[in-house]
Design a protein around this motif. Structure first.
Motif, mmCIF file in Angstrom:
data_model
loop_
_atom_site.group_PDB
_atom_site.id
_atom_site.type_symbol
_atom_site.label_atom_id
_atom_site.label_comp_id
_atom_site.label_asym_id
_atom_site.label_seq_id
_atom_site.Cartn_x
_atom_site.Cartn_y
_atom_site.Cartn_z
ATOM 1 N N GLN A 32 0.856 -1.129 0.109
ATOM 2 C CA GLN A 32 0.062 -0.063 -0.125
ATOM 3 C C GLN A 32 0.989 1.329 -0.174
ATOM 4 O O GLN A 32 2.088 1.222 0.125
ATOM 5 C CB GLN A 32 -1.092 0.092 1.331
ATOM 6 N N THR A 33 0.157 2.270 -0.259
ATOM 7 C CA THR A 33 1.122 3.601 -0.563
ATOM 8 C C THR A 33 1.644 3.993 0.934
ATOM 9 O O THR A 33 1.152 3.481 2.087
ATOM 10 C CB THR A 33 0.113 4.816 -0.897
ATOM 11 N N ARG A 57 4.860 14.067 3.009
ATOM 12 C CA ARG A 57 5.101 12.596 3.187
ATOM 13 C C ARG A 57 6.465 12.504 3.965
ATOM 14 O O ARG A 57 6.674 11.521 4.832
ATOM 15 C CB ARG A 57 5.387 12.096 2.016
#
Length: 207
Positions: A32-33, A57
């Motif tokens: 997943q991201t 991020r």
């Protein structure tokens, strides 16, 4: 004054695994991201810090690694006045720089958002950690081609030997299009693991 440093605690976030002091905290789906993984860790740890969701991020990666590490140690408000932070990575803020540049290049959706621009410096995540934990000591962020344990060791020792700090939060926090990894540790007179290049390298290197 005892300036000898040990590694009191450490935390790594790599390959979907969050490990603190050798103990697995949580494992997320590595497919997943990163954003989804970070959200999963946030919920798992029951944090209440809505500002987290406004971070880029790199800042999220730095924040969540530091948050788990700092929850494992007890540092008084007075000690935080002399707690330094020394972080590093390879890509600096390139991950967000690209996002910001894309918003400028887009003819249809031209909007260079100030909310994105504010994260176009790699030390913003470090600042978020300092704000969260009220850390007031020296701080610096460096860029290297690779993780550089010798530099971290020597820089942390120089800070304590010159009475610029008594403890140092050190590490590497890297995110780009290929993936992410983060490793932070607390260099302190406390603890039993010697603050050596070999120790730092061993803790950083995935088993």
């Amino acid at each position: 004054m005892n300036n000898k440093l040990n590694i009191q605690a450490w935390c790594s976030v790599q390959n979907g695994m969050v490990i603190c002091n050798g103990k697995e905290i949580i494992t997320v789906d590595n497919k997943q991201t990163f954003s989804a993984s970070a959200k999963q860790v946030y919920k798992d740890q029951h944090w209440e810090y809505p500002k987290f969701f406004k971070m880029d991020r790199l800042s999220k990666l730095t924040f969540l690694t530091a948050e788990i590490l700092m929850n494992e140690v007890t540092i008084s408000s007075e000690e935080k006045e002399s707690l330094a932070v020394v972080l590093s990575n390879k890509s600096a803020s390139l991950d967000t720089d690209r996002k910001y540049q894309d918003s400028i290049n887009s003819i249809e959706n031209f909007y260079p958002s100030p909310a994105v621009f504010v994260f176009t410096l790699p030390n913003i995540g470090m600042g978020e950690v300092c704000i969260r934990h009220k850390i007031q000591g020296e701080n610096a962020f460096f860029a290297f081609d690779d993780f550089n344990p010798l530099f971290l060791k020597q820089y942390a020792e120089s800070l304590t030997q010159n009475n610029k700090a008594k403890q140092v939060l050190c590490g590497w926090t890297e995110i780009d299009e290929k993936g992410y990894n983060s490793f932070l540790y607390l260099a302190s007179p406390n603890g039993t693991l010697p603050h050596t290049e070999e120790s730092i390298k061993k803790l950083y290197t995935p088993s």
